[in-house]
Design an enzyme around this catalytic site. Structure first.
Site, PDB file in Angstrom:
ATOM      1  N   SER A 142       0.869  -0.932  -0.141  1.00  0.00           N
ATOM      2  CA  SER A 142      -0.086  -0.116   0.103  1.00  0.00           C
ATOM      3  C   SER A 142       0.976   1.262   0.032  1.00  0.00           C
ATOM      4  O   SER A 142       2.116   1.083   0.385  1.00  0.00           O
ATOM      5  CB  SER A 142      -0.870  -0.022   1.220  1.00  0.00           C
ATOM      6  OG  SER A 142      -1.391   1.206   1.353  1.00  0.00           O
ATOM      7  N   TYR A 155      -2.332  -1.207  10.477  1.00  0.00           N
ATOM      8  CA  TYR A 155      -2.071  -1.527   9.051  1.00  0.00           C
ATOM      9  C   TYR A 155      -1.057  -0.897   8.445  1.00  0.00           C
ATOM     10  O   TYR A 155      -0.541  -1.550   7.665  1.00  0.00           O
ATOM     11  CB  TYR A 155      -3.679  -0.722   8.564  1.00  0.00           C
ATOM     12  CG  TYR A 155      -3.582  -0.869   7.083  1.00  0.00           C
ATOM     13  CD1 TYR A 155      -4.202  -2.253   6.636  1.00  0.00           C
ATOM     14  CD2 TYR A 155      -3.393   0.045   6.263  1.00  0.00           C
ATOM     15  CE1 TYR A 155      -3.954  -2.219   5.276  1.00  0.00           C
ATOM     16  CE2 TYR A 155      -3.696  -0.144   4.746  1.00  0.00           C
ATOM     17  CZ  TYR A 155      -3.772  -1.386   4.284  1.00  0.00           C
ATOM     18  OH  TYR A 155      -4.053  -1.521   2.756  1.00  0.00           O
TER      19      TYR A 155
HETATM   20  N1  LIG Z   1      -8.850  -0.309  -1.355  1.00  0.00           N
HETATM   21  C1  LIG Z   1      -7.688   0.309  -0.954  1.00  0.00           C
HETATM   22  O1  LIG Z   1      -7.715   1.663  -1.007  1.00  0.00           O
HETATM   23  C2  LIG Z   1      -6.303  -0.195  -0.870  1.00  0.00           C
HETATM   24  C3  LIG Z   1      -5.385   0.719  -0.752  1.00  0.00           C
HETATM   25  C4  LIG Z   1      -4.140  -0.007  -0.657  1.00  0.00           C
HETATM   26  C5  LIG Z   1      -3.936  -1.420  -0.578  1.00  0.00           C
HETATM   27  N2  LIG Z   1      -4.890  -2.172  -0.579  1.00  0.00           N
HETATM   28  C6  LIG Z   1      -4.638  -3.595  -0.247  1.00  0.00           C
HETATM   29  O2  LIG Z   1      -5.328  -4.091  -1.337  1.00  0.00           O
HETATM   30  C7  LIG Z   1      -5.677  -5.357  -0.954  1.00  0.00           C
HETATM   31  C8  LIG Z   1      -7.223  -5.962  -1.191  1.00  0.00           C
HETATM   32  O3  LIG Z   1      -8.103  -4.813  -0.630  1.00  0.00           O
HETATM   33  P1  LIG Z   1      -9.221  -4.595  -1.578  1.00  0.00           P
HETATM   34  O4  LIG Z   1      -9.165  -2.888  -1.501  1.00  0.00           O
HETATM   35  O5  LIG Z   1      -9.685  -5.341  -2.602  1.00  0.00           O
HETATM   36  O6  LIG Z   1     -10.395  -4.764  -0.241  1.00  0.00           O
HETATM   37  P2  LIG Z   1     -11.405  -5.750  -0.390  1.00  0.00           P
HETATM   38  O7  LIG Z   1     -12.595  -5.511  -1.405  1.00  0.00           O
HETATM   39  O8  LIG Z   1     -12.118  -5.530   1.224  1.00  0.00           O
HETATM   40  O9  LIG Z   1     -10.950  -7.285  -0.402  1.00  0.00           O
HETATM   41  C9  LIG Z   1     -10.209  -7.769   0.637  1.00  0.00           C
HETATM   42  C10 LIG Z   1     -10.144  -9.376   0.270  1.00  0.00           C
HETATM   43  O10 LIG Z   1      -9.616  -9.967   1.210  1.00  0.00           O
HETATM   44  C11 LIG Z   1     -10.233 -10.984   1.560  1.00  0.00           C
HETATM   45  N3  LIG Z   1      -9.933 -11.610   3.018  1.00  0.00           N
HETATM   46  C12 LIG Z   1     -10.169 -10.775   4.075  1.00  0.00           C
HETATM   47  N4  LIG Z   1      -9.804 -11.526   5.183  1.00  0.00           N
HETATM   48  C13 LIG Z   1      -9.484 -12.955   4.998  1.00  0.00           C
HETATM   49  C14 LIG Z   1      -9.087 -14.156   5.634  1.00  0.00           C
HETATM   50  N5  LIG Z   1      -8.894 -13.970   6.600  1.00  0.00           N
HETATM   51  N6  LIG Z   1      -8.906 -15.072   4.497  1.00  0.00           N
HETATM   52  C15 LIG Z   1      -8.788 -15.040   3.447  1.00  0.00           C
HETATM   53  N7  LIG Z   1      -9.358 -13.982   2.475  1.00  0.00           N
HETATM   54  C16 LIG Z   1      -9.447 -12.878   3.469  1.00  0.00           C
HETATM   55  C17 LIG Z   1     -11.345 -10.819   1.409  1.00  0.00           C
HETATM   56  O11 LIG Z   1     -12.358 -11.900   1.066  1.00  0.00           O
HETATM   57  P3  LIG Z   1     -13.458 -12.423   2.353  1.00  0.00           P
HETATM   58  O12 LIG Z   1     -14.091 -11.739   2.958  1.00  0.00           O
HETATM   59  O13 LIG Z   1     -14.391 -13.214   1.231  1.00  0.00           O
HETATM   60  O14 LIG Z   1     -12.398 -13.366   2.959  1.00  0.00           O
HETATM   61  C18 LIG Z   1     -11.509 -10.018   0.286  1.00  0.00           C
HETATM   62  O15 LIG Z   1     -11.394 -10.946  -1.030  1.00  0.00           O
HETATM   63  C19 LIG Z   1      -5.382  -5.551   0.659  1.00  0.00           C
HETATM   64  O16 LIG Z   1      -4.285  -6.036   0.949  1.00  0.00           O
HETATM   65  C20 LIG Z   1      -5.246  -4.158   1.042  1.00  0.00           C
HETATM   66  O17 LIG Z   1      -4.475  -3.748   2.182  1.00  0.00           O
HETATM   67  C21 LIG Z   1      -6.089  -1.575  -0.684  1.00  0.00           C
END
Ligand SMILES: NC(=O)c1ccc[n+]([C@@H]2O[C@H](COP(=O)([O-])OP(=O)(O)OC[C@H]3O[C@@H](n4cnc5c(N)ncnc54)[C@H](OP(=O)(O)O)[C@@H]3O)[C@@H](O)[C@H]2O)c1
Length: 268
Positions: A142, A155
């Protein structure tokens, strides 16, 4: 470990039920010739929907909780039994919780470390015996990895770990021909912020605010497309959008106190 006899070519994508992970599943399927793509998250339905639209590869749905030791041991056993040639690992599953460290729940913060740090490290280690020259590892970090972040402290610390590990492995695994890329996005339009605000501290608050300026928010499709281009170019970091590129380039040269004050302005 001695080199295993490798059969089918596969990719493994975590957090594939939503946001960035769903998009990685779509774009990896288009970009690579793979026999199977193993999709991992706790919710099956969204992964089934995306796998149904694959054209070249078979989608294997693995409803696993990455923080659960038994689930991870079962995955490890499956890999050892099937001995696939793992071409791509996308370590994308992760979440953040926004709020003061002392007022967020202990368990929800420990789980964040279990998923963002322990799970990612475990998966990276268990795939390596099944990777050959040309294999690729994507670690989703991130923009928060580049500085401590008040009210997003655990985080940001987990993502600093991901960035640090990823860049060290980029160097370490070069000799084996394995590429390692850290993806460092700013805010993306996914479920991330609703998950971030669902926590012990926020549960009694009303009128929850957007944690970032709306103009910084980008789409998952563009972030993933750029990541796959950067991966093929052998880069160690992928940063999408000009404001975020400016942020990660300038932040190491600014006084820490100034950065901490600026980032703490999004306190809820
Ligand atoms: N969105 C942003 O602004 C942003 C910015 C920078 C970095 N990121 C990073 O991008 C990555 C993806 O995030 P996103 O934005 O796509 O968020 P998201 O839509 O909330 O997706 C998170 C994913 O992680 C899975 N997950 C959560 N807990 C889990 C567990 N215990 N076991 C297995 N899977 C799990 C969720 O699936 P289930 O709930 O079905 O398990 C979901 O598929 C993360 O690492 C996040 O830190 C996001």
């Amino acid at each position: 470990m001695s080199q295993a006899k490798l059969t089918k070519k596969i990719a493994i994508i975590t957090g594939a039920s939503s946001g960035l992970g769903l998009e990685f599943a779509r774009q990896v399927e288009k970009a690579y010739y793979l026999d199977e793509i193993w999709l991992i998250a706790r919710r099956s339905e969204p992964m089934k929907d995306v796998a149904d639209r694959f054209h070249k590869s078979k989608g294997i749905i693995l409803p696993l909780d990455i923080t659960d030791r038994g689930d991870m041991l079962a995955l490890h056993k499956r890999i050892m039994d099937e001995k696939p040639q793992i071409e791509v690992l996308v370590n994308n599953a992760g979440y953040g919780k926004i709020g003061p460290f002392a007022e967020l729940g202990l368990e929800e913060q420990m789980q964040m470390i279990d998923l963002n740090v322990r799970g990612l490290t475990y998966l990276t280690h268990i795939v390596l015996p099944f990777m050959q020259s040309g294999a690729k590892i994507v670690q989703v970090a991130s923009a928060a990895a580049f500085s401590p972040s008040p009210y997003f402290s655990v985080y940001a610390a987990t993502k600093s770990y991901v960035l640090s590990l990823s860049e060290a492995l980029h160097f370490e695994l070069k000799g084996r021909g394995i590429e390692v890329l850290a993806v460092c996005p700013g805010p993306i339009a996914t479920e991330f912020f609703s998950v971030a605000q669902k926590n012990e501290y926020m549960k009694n608050k009303v009128g929850q605010a957007e944690p970032f300026n709306r103009f910084l928010v980008v789409g998952a499709k563009d972030v993933v497309a750029k990541a796959l281009v950067d991966l093929n170019k052998g880069r160690k970091r992928s940063v999408f959008s000009l404001p975020i590129k400016a942020f990660v380039s300038i932040v190491p040269f600014l006084p820490r106190s100034l950065v901490l004050r600026a980032l703490s302005m999004r306190k809820q």
